[in-house]
Write an enzyme that holds these catalytic residues in place. Structure first.
Site, PDB file in Angstrom:
ATOM      1  N   SER A 294      14.966  44.178 -48.207  1.00  0.00           N
ATOM      2  CA  SER A 294      14.534  45.082 -47.139  1.00  0.00           C
ATOM      3  C   SER A 294      13.144  45.591 -47.475  1.00  0.00           C
ATOM      4  CB  SER A 294      15.489  46.280 -47.021  1.00  0.00           C
ATOM      5  OG  SER A 294      14.966  47.265 -46.145  1.00  0.00           O
TER       6      SER A 294
ATOM      7  N   TYR B   8      21.194  52.994 -50.047  1.00  0.00           N
ATOM      8  CA  TYR B   8      20.813  51.721 -49.425  1.00  0.00           C
ATOM      9  C   TYR B   8      19.450  51.261 -49.951  1.00  0.00           C
ATOM     10  CZ  TYR B   8      19.233  48.357 -45.934  1.00  0.00           C
ATOM     11  OH  TYR B   8      18.732  47.228 -45.325  1.00  0.00           O
TER      12      TYR B   8
END
Length: 251
Positions: free
Chosen positions: A137, A150
């Site tokens: 990400s 996350y």
């Protein structure tokens, strides 16, 4: 590595980026196997693309990952590409922390793909041409404060990918990282409607893989702002843009 004629396992293939990559790689001439927790979603994707296979997997369970890896190799002995895409997003308020969220996100986003890679590496290393693609990400490089665990798991996956690529540098296994930007999903825990569409992201990734078959990293244009923020000396500006503070000082 030319992206056709392979047997490819894609985790998180029942929706979003995973389903998009699965369809694109399927029609590029590969045998694609998708995996994930939601069996009905996997069935629906496979039904849309005749010839695509699926197997259920909850990668937050270490024992299930081991059994799954054995089953994949038994059913698909020609497997030579692993795409670690599955992951979950959970917002957190660290002033009222929830240990269960930390365990859930870490086991799914980090421990799961590391264990799956570990179980499949002996098989992949025996192939004349193989690849491991880790979908991380852009938040691995500039974290979103409301998604602390996350963001941390994605940063850890980036670090692991770098180490994995170095250790396999003399093997037949290519290691590729794909750090997505904000991508609009059907249920978006980021609450962000400004990301790019899954179809656009997948098209850009496949185009880059085709144009640069030896690339170690695929960074689509909209991911570059965060991916290279520190390198360009604009980390603080980008961190503040990702984490705006209201007039009362709250995130």
């Amino acid at each position: 590595m030319h992206w056709t004629g392979h047997t490819i396992l894609i985790t998180g293939g029942g929706s979003g980026i995973g389903a998009g990559l699965a369809a694109a790689m399927h029609y590029a001439g590969n045998q694609v196997l998708i995996a994930g927790r939601r069996v009905q979603a996997l069935k629906a994707v496979a039904h849309q693309h005749p010839g695509m296979a699926y197997l259920p997997l909850d990668q937050s369970d270490p024992s299930e990952v081991r059994v799954f890896a054995e089953e994949v190799v038994r059913r698909h002995p020609r497997l030579n590409v692993l795409v670690n895409n599955a992951g979950i997003v959970r917002a957190e308020d660290l002033c009222a922390p929830d240990p269960d969220v930390v365990v859930e996100v870490t086991s799914t986003n980090l421990l799961g793909p590391l264990l799956l890679t570990t179980h499949l590496l002996p098989v992949l290393r025996c192939r004349p041409s193989a690849a491991i693609v880790n979908v991380t990400s852009s938040l691995a490089f500039v974290p979103k404060a409301t998604l602390p665990t996350y963001s941390a798991t994605k940063a850890a996956m980036h670090s692991y990918t770098e180490s994995l690529r170095f250790q396999l540098r003399h093997s037949t296994v290519r290691v590729v990282e794909v750090p997505p930007p904000r991508v609009r999903l059907e249920t978006d825990a980021l609450g962000d409607e400004h990301g790019i569409a899954v179809s656009t992201f997948v098209e850009e990734v496949m185009s880059s893989l085709t144009a640069h078959p030896e690339a170690d990293e695929i960074v689509v244009p909209t991911a570059r702002r965060l991916r290279f923020a520190e390198r360009r000396g604009v980390y603080t500006q980008q961190f503040n843009a990702v984490n705006p503070v209201d007039p009362k000082g709250r995130p």
